[in-house]
Write an enzyme that holds these catalytic residues in place. Structure first.
Site: not given
Length: 448
Positions: A152, A154
């Site tokens: 991922d 952020d």
């Protein structure tokens, strides 16, 4: 093991089961943390023996919305071959399959060496600590097995809304892994169709390090970015000396049959329904937000950059939208979607990370048992949850934790990787604002 566990609202049926063995008396007795972890490790071994490893060719059972069922730290739920349930399934109904065994006691030993969790008398282990044990156990199984790490973006690789910076140790770690032949792919909700420069900006620190190291074309080709969960694939190219650029990969080259089957009319209908539900929910909550409609996503975020929406409010909006889309009065939506709490905003994306990771696996030629996804949003309203269906997973709270687990992996890989692990900073750099703040706190605390 973790720097600020309060930021993560953790819920996980398997972790909660382990915690129950410790905190809820059965027959007037409870287990110690070590006893509960050992029991769970043995039950997972039994579950694997009975069901086989996930990703071993056993078809996945489908849930009502057409995606594979999952639960706990497991992956895709294997279709039952007999009426016999494992003891783990009895305690945690719907538990998924596991891609590997998990050496949980070994992981607990590592946690206990840094955190006196087993010596506490009045404060029981937390869900965060149980999560860390499972994470470490999974990381211990990666050397010699993992061929692709997906991340991922952020709150996993960098702080929310920020970019990779050259001075970040994690940048060196990623490139070191690529130099060892391990693919690195960012699988993110951020979708910038036809705009590779936007992704170059997010990953600029990595590109700058490649220029310094004169990274070869072969190593550069080990990096990918899947944007919009599963909608846009970008690869890194090295067209000439000193130049590294992201470029879009034509959809017909990488998209799975599932993705190619989506009709634009169905996509538009999904986004129309989701946008309406999103606006209604935000109005009900009296929020000052702005809405963004993209080709394959719709989202809401605060009108003012300095404002924050309460986590619980974001959770409620995500759940409202999920329910509205899944149970729409005009009939079922035929496109898979992901409605999720992004910690500062709420988005509804076409598809999900399961589909994105599967597409990467197909495109590169890597199986689920050789893939690990690292992310921060594994709750029911998080967009990393579906990755459990197609990959091993590590659930982090922030980039600091991501660095911790990468350091463990790099040490296990040895040689140059160990050198990279040794170079990881153990605290704020002397002279920085964070370092100065720590000195002030220490001075004031010690004052008499």
């Amino acid at each position: 093991m973790t720097r600020g566990g309060g930021k993560l609202k953790e819920r996980d049926p398997l972790f909660e089961l382990v915690l129950k063995w410790i905190t809820v008396p059965e027959w007037d007795m409870t287990m110690t943390l070590r006893e509960a972890i050992l029991k769970c490790e043995n039950l997972i071994d039994q579950h694997l023996e009975l069901r086989g490893a996930a990703g071993s060719g056993i078809p996945r059972a489908k849930s009502s919305n057409g995606t594979a069922e999952h639960n706990g730290n497991g992956g895709a739920k294997p279709a039952h071959q007999s009426g016999t349930s494992s003891e783990l399934e009895a305690g945690c109904p719907g538990i998924g399959g596991f891609f590997t065994r998990l050496p949980l006691i070994k992981a607990l030993n590592t946690l206990s060496a840094k955190n006196p969790v087993e010596q506490r008398r009045y404060v029981p282990p937390t869900l965060s600590e149980i999560r860390q044990v499972f994470n470490m156990a999974q990381v211990y199984e990666l050397p010699g097995r993992v061929r692709m790490l997906t991340f991922d973006a952020d709150d996993t690789l960098y702080e929310h809304g920020m970019d990779l910076q050259r001075e970040d140790w994690i940048v060196t770690a990623l490139l070191t892994l690529m130099e060892q032949g391990i693919y690195v792919a960012v699988v993110t909700a951020a979708g910038y169709p036809g705009k590779p420069l936007r992704y170059e900006s997010r990953f600029k620190g990595l590109l700058e390090l490649m220029v310094e190291r004169k990274t070869s074309k072969e190593v550069a080709s080990m990096f990918y970015c899947m944007g919009g969960e599963c909608n846009y694939l970008f690869r890194l190219t090295h067209p000439e000396e000193g130049v590294y650029k992201m470029e879009g990969v034509p959809e017909e080259e990488w998209a799975t049959p599932e993705i190619l089957s989506w009709k634009e009319t169905d996509i538009a209908r999904l986004l129309d329904i989701a946008e309406g539900a999103l606006k209604e929910a935000c109005t009900t909550m009296r929020l000052q937000v702005q809405f963004v409609r993209k080709p394959r996503a719709v989202g809401a975020f605060p009108t003012r950059a300095e404002d924050r929406i309460a986590y619980e409010v974001l959770e409620d909006i995500a759940l409202r939208v999920q329910d509205h889309v899944e149970n729409h009065a005009d009939g079922k939506v035929n496109i898979p979607f992901c409605a999720f709490n992004g910690n500062r905003d709420v988005w509804v994306d076409v598809g999900d990370k399961r589909i994105g990771i599967e597409a990467l696996q197909q495109y590169i030629g890597i199986s689920s048992v050789n893939t690990c996804h690292i992310g921060d949003r594994f709750t029911s309203t998080g967009n990393d949850l579906r990755s459990r269906d197609v990959a091993m997973t590590v659930w982090v709270t922030d980039p600091f934790e991501t660095e911790q687990y990468l350091e463990v992996l790099l040490r296990a890989l040895g040689d140059k990787c160990k050198e990279c692990a040794d170079a990881r900073p153990t605290g704020p750099k002397q002279g920085t604002e964070e370092w100065k703040k720590a000195q002030t706190i220490q001075r004031n605390t010690a004052a008499t």
